[in-house]
Each structure stands twice: as structure tokens, then as C-alpha cells.
Scaffold this motif. Structure first.
Motif, PDB file in Angstrom:
ATOM      1  N   VAL A  68     -13.103  49.558   2.060  1.00 55.66           N
ATOM      2  CA  VAL A  68     -14.198  50.501   1.838  1.00 55.66           C
ATOM      3  C   VAL A  68     -14.633  51.125   3.158  1.00 55.66           C
ATOM      4  O   VAL A  68     -14.862  52.332   3.253  1.00 55.66           O
ATOM      5  CB  VAL A  68     -15.377  49.818   1.124  1.00 55.66           C
ATOM      6  CG1 VAL A  68     -16.581  50.752   1.051  1.00 55.66           C
ATOM      7  CG2 VAL A  68     -14.971  49.377  -0.284  1.00 55.66           C
ATOM      8  N   ARG A  69     -14.710  50.309   4.190  1.00 56.44           N
ATOM      9  CA  ARG A  69     -15.079  50.841   5.509  1.00 56.44           C
ATOM     10  C   ARG A  69     -14.033  51.825   6.011  1.00 56.44           C
ATOM     11  O   ARG A  69     -14.367  52.879   6.563  1.00 56.44           O
ATOM     12  CB  ARG A  69     -15.238  49.690   6.491  1.00 56.44           C
ATOM     13  CG  ARG A  69     -15.645  50.122   7.889  1.00 56.44           C
ATOM     14  CD  ARG A  69     -15.861  48.920   8.788  1.00 56.44           C
ATOM     15  NE  ARG A  69     -16.068  49.313  10.172  1.00 56.44           N
ATOM     16  CZ  ARG A  69     -16.209  48.464  11.177  1.00 56.44           C
ATOM     17  NH1 ARG A  69     -16.173  47.158  10.938  1.00 56.44           N
ATOM     18  NH2 ARG A  69     -16.384  48.908  12.409  1.00 56.44           N
ATOM     19  N   ALA A  70     -12.752  51.508   5.820  1.00 57.28           N
ATOM     20  CA  ALA A  70     -11.696  52.421   6.250  1.00 57.28           C
ATOM     21  C   ALA A  70     -11.773  53.733   5.473  1.00 57.28           C
ATOM     22  O   ALA A  70     -11.605  54.821   6.044  1.00 57.28           O
ATOM     23  CB  ALA A  70     -10.330  51.774   6.062  1.00 57.28           C
ATOM     24  N   TYR A  71     -12.022  53.646   4.172  1.00 63.54           N
ATOM     25  CA  TYR A  71     -12.136  54.859   3.368  1.00 63.54           C
ATOM     26  C   TYR A  71     -13.362  55.672   3.775  1.00 63.54           C
ATOM     27  O   TYR A  71     -13.334  56.912   3.796  1.00 63.54           O
ATOM     28  CB  TYR A  71     -12.216  54.511   1.888  1.00 63.54           C
ATOM     29  CG  TYR A  71     -11.001  53.791   1.335  1.00 63.54           C
ATOM     30  CD1 TYR A  71      -9.780  53.821   1.989  1.00 63.54           C
ATOM     31  CD2 TYR A  71     -11.093  53.066   0.143  1.00 63.54           C
ATOM     32  CE1 TYR A  71      -8.670  53.165   1.473  1.00 63.54           C
ATOM     33  CE2 TYR A  71      -9.987  52.406  -0.377  1.00 63.54           C
ATOM     34  CZ  TYR A  71      -8.780  52.449   0.293  1.00 63.54           C
ATOM     35  OH  TYR A  71      -7.693  51.794  -0.224  1.00 63.54           O
ATOM     36  N   ARG A  72     -14.433  54.968   4.116  1.00 66.15           N
ATOM     37  CA  ARG A  72     -15.642  55.661   4.562  1.00 66.15           C
ATOM     38  C   ARG A  72     -15.384  56.415   5.860  1.00 66.15           C
ATOM     39  O   ARG A  72     -15.883  57.537   6.061  1.00 66.15           O
ATOM     40  CB  ARG A  72     -16.781  54.651   4.715  1.00 66.15           C
ATOM     41  CG  ARG A  72     -18.156  55.270   4.848  1.00 66.15           C
ATOM     42  CD  ARG A  72     -19.230  54.195   4.869  1.00 66.15           C
ATOM     43  NE  ARG A  72     -19.341  53.554   3.560  1.00 66.15           N
ATOM     44  CZ  ARG A  72     -19.297  52.241   3.354  1.00 66.15           C
ATOM     45  NH1 ARG A  72     -19.125  51.423   4.380  1.00 66.15           N
ATOM     46  NH2 ARG A  72     -19.429  51.744   2.146  1.00 66.15           N
ATOM     47  N   GLU A  73     -14.596  55.805   6.739  1.00 72.48           N
ATOM     48  CA  GLU A  73     -14.224  56.475   7.986  1.00 72.48           C
ATOM     49  C   GLU A  73     -13.356  57.702   7.704  1.00 72.48           C
ATOM     50  O   GLU A  73     -13.520  58.752   8.337  1.00 72.48           O
ATOM     51  CB  GLU A  73     -13.491  55.508   8.914  1.00 72.48           C
ATOM     52  CG  GLU A  73     -14.395  54.630   9.728  1.00 72.48           C
ATOM     53  CD  GLU A  73     -15.138  55.433  10.775  1.00 72.48           C
ATOM     54  OE1 GLU A  73     -14.611  55.621  11.886  1.00 72.48           O
ATOM     55  OE2 GLU A  73     -16.263  55.886  10.481  1.00 72.48           O
ATOM     56  N   ALA A  74     -12.408  57.570   6.774  1.00 75.71           N
ATOM     57  CA  ALA A  74     -11.590  58.734   6.410  1.00 75.71           C
ATOM     58  C   ALA A  74     -12.471  59.861   5.886  1.00 75.71           C
ATOM     59  O   ALA A  74     -12.269  61.036   6.242  1.00 75.71           O
ATOM     60  CB  ALA A  74     -10.557  58.333   5.362  1.00 75.71           C
ATOM     61  N   LEU A  75     -13.448  59.529   5.067  1.00 73.56           N
ATOM     62  CA  LEU A  75     -14.359  60.541   4.524  1.00 73.56           C
ATOM     63  C   LEU A  75     -15.184  61.172   5.640  1.00 73.56           C
ATOM     64  O   LEU A  75     -15.403  62.393   5.650  1.00 73.56           O
ATOM     65  CB  LEU A  75     -15.269  59.894   3.483  1.00 73.56           C
ATOM     66  CG  LEU A  75     -16.253  60.810   2.758  1.00 73.56           C
ATOM     67  CD1 LEU A  75     -15.520  61.878   1.956  1.00 73.56           C
ATOM     68  CD2 LEU A  75     -17.175  59.993   1.849  1.00 73.56           C
ATOM     69  N   ARG A  76     -15.633  60.368   6.578  1.00 71.55           N
ATOM     70  CA  ARG A  76     -16.470  60.873   7.671  1.00 71.55           C
ATOM     71  C   ARG A  76     -15.748  61.920   8.512  1.00 71.55           C
ATOM     72  O   ARG A  76     -16.344  62.946   8.881  1.00 71.55           O
ATOM     73  CB  ARG A  76     -16.910  59.712   8.574  1.00 71.55           C
ATOM     74  CG  ARG A  76     -17.754  60.144   9.764  1.00 71.55           C
ATOM     75  CD  ARG A  76     -18.096  58.979  10.680  1.00 71.55           C
ATOM     76  NE  ARG A  76     -16.929  58.424  11.354  1.00 71.55           N
ATOM     77  CZ  ARG A  76     -16.356  58.975  12.433  1.00 71.55           C
ATOM     78  NH1 ARG A  76     -16.812  60.122  12.939  1.00 71.55           N
ATOM     79  NH2 ARG A  76     -15.322  58.381  13.006  1.00 71.55           N
TER      80      ARG A  76
END
Length: 269
Positions: free
Chosen positions: A123-131
Motif C-alpha cells: 500500500v505504501r509503495a502504491y501510495r508513492e506511485a500515486l504521489r
């Protein structure tokens, strides 16, 4: 737990690229490239880039002035990738997908081929991709389907289970094929903030000139090698030959073909 970057050091990058890339990764790199091309991005980020097979397929599809940044935790993998694709528009950079060293809205597309399974906090990695995605940007990534949907990987696991019955290697089932539940993947993406999610299950063929080459790919070009050598430092060649015999018994003695299957995901805000 995910595998530390050092398990992709030593001779693994070269063997990985020589054997694993044509065996299972090239078909999906071509698939990702076909999905990136219509988006016409000018700024592309790849995480968990490995030896650079995705870049080799995607970069020729981009505009001449497009910029491609490929990142990975493993410097040996990046060094090999840079030597295989010397291109002024491609930057190779060691970086953690969970803490990307880039500004918000820096990229039109973020790519990740078969890396999400290694992330300790997806989830953190996906959040970074979104950011780091610009408005209207797309996150494209792939993960392997279950072990029983991937012939050679399953057969490697079965043979090593028999070879080491008291302590069977678990890498293949635990990591590459351990994150295949599409409902879980979609929920992780939604928890990260993505709202538009499309998941395609893509079946392809894994082709090797011989059963021995297929066995060498898995046993010597992945962290399975470390698992074998940890259990018996002298067993690597014997394990490779045993896996080759199993594959040959099921797929023939010459060119061998097996099913591979993966999920390819496109996500945006």
C-alpha cells in the motif's frame, strides 16, 4: 518477508538476464510496452527494474525526447541493466519504491513489472506511485498468478520439495507467486488512493531451447540458488539436473514450452 537486495547480487544478474528474461519476462515486457505506447508519456518511471528488460521494450515506443528513469534496490542489477541499454534518455538510479526520491506529479506513467510481490508494504509503495504521478497519469504493473498456473515454476518447486523434504525451498511460492489474489490487489490499490483499476489476466508461453536451460534459469538465475546452496553448498548442479529431468519428462527432451500466467494492472486516480 521480501527478499533483501543482496540475493540479486553475484552471478545472479547475469544468469537472470541470460536465462530468466527470455524464458518468462520478455512476453510481459512486450505486453507492457504495448500498453504504454498509446499513452504517449514524456516522463516514465520504472520501479524494481531489475536488469532492464522493460526499458528495452518500452523506450523504443516513446517519443525521442521522452525521459525514462529506471530504479531498483539492487545496484548490481542496475549496473547490468545500464550496460545492456546505453541510452542518453534513460537514467538508472538506485531507489526504494516505498520512498521514491522524486517530487510530486513528476511522471506521466509509473511502471513495475513483477516487483510488487517483493514490497514489504505494498500500500505504501502504491501510495508513492500515486504521489509521483501527474494528474491523468497511469500506474501499470504486473504480478504473477498462482504457482499452479505457471508450469515450470511449479515443477521446480515440486522437484525441490522432493530433494529437500525436511526443509523445502519456499521462494517461488512465497514471493513471485505469493501475491496473486485480484481482490486483494484491488483493495491494496484503493487503500493507496487509486479509484480506477483494471486487471487483465494474461496467459503466455514460456519457451526454452531445452529442459536444462529452463532448469538453469530457475535454479541459478533467481534467489532459488541461495535457497539450494544454504541447504547444501554442493547441491546446486545436482538440483539443476534433477529439475531438468522433471521438466523433460513432462515437456520433452528438446525445445520445451510451458504455460505462464500473470495479472496486468492499470490504475489511476
Amino acid at each position: 518477508m521480501p527478499e533483501p537486495a543482496h540475493v540479486f547480487s553475484g552471478s545472479i544478474p547475469e544468469n537472470y538476464d541470460r536465462y530468466m528474461v527470455p524464458l518468462i519476462f520478455e512476453p510481459y515486457a512486450a505486453d507492457l510496452a504495448s500498453r504504454v505506447a498509446p499513452l504517449a508519456p514524456r516522463r516514465v518511471l520504472e520501479t524494481a527494474a531489475g536488469t532492464g528488460v522493460v526499458a528495452r521494450f518500452v523506450v523504443p515506443e516513446l517519443a525521442p525526447n521522452a525521459n525514462y528513469v529506471a530504479t531498483d534496490l539492487s545496484q548490481p542489477m542496475l549496473d547490468f541493466a545500464a550496460s545492456a541499454l546505453p541510452d542518453a534518455n534513460v537514467t538508472w538510479r538506485a531507489a526504494d519504491a516505498l520512498e521514491l526520491p522524486f517530487d510530486d506529479a513528476s511522471f506521466d506513467v509509473v511502471l513495475c513489472q513483477f516487483g510488487a510481490m517483493f514490497f514489504p508494504d505494498r500500500v505504501r509503495a502504491y501510495r508513492e506511485a500515486l504521489r509521483v504521478l501527474a494528474p491523468g497519469g497511469t500506474f501499470l504493473f504486473s504480478v504473477w498468478d498462482a504457482l499452479d498456473k505457471n508450469d515450470f515454476a511449479r515443477e521446480v518447486g515440486e522437484e525441490l520439495d522432493e530433494m529437500f523434504p525436511d526443509d523445502p525451498p519456499t521462494f517461488m511460492a512465497r514471493v513471485p507467486h505469493g501475491y496473486h489474489d485480484v481482490a486483494r490487489i484491488e483493495q491494496d490499490l484503493r487503500d493507496a488512493g487509486f479509484t480506477r483499476i483494471a486487471i487483465d489476466t494474461v496467459t503466455a508461453q514460456s519457451v526454452a531451447p531445452s529442459a536444462l536451460i529452463a532448469a538453469t534459469a530457475y535454479c541459478q538465475g533467481t534467489p532459488v540458488r541461495s535457497e539450494i546452496e544454504t541447504r547444501d553448498p554442493a547441491a546446486l548442479q545436482r538440483a539443476t539436473e534433477r529439475v531438468a529431468e522433471r521438466i523433460a519428462s513432462l515437456h520433452g527432451d528438446n525445445e520445451v514450452r510451458g504455460r505462464i500466467q500473470a495479472h496486468v494492472i492499470a490504475a489511476s486516480r
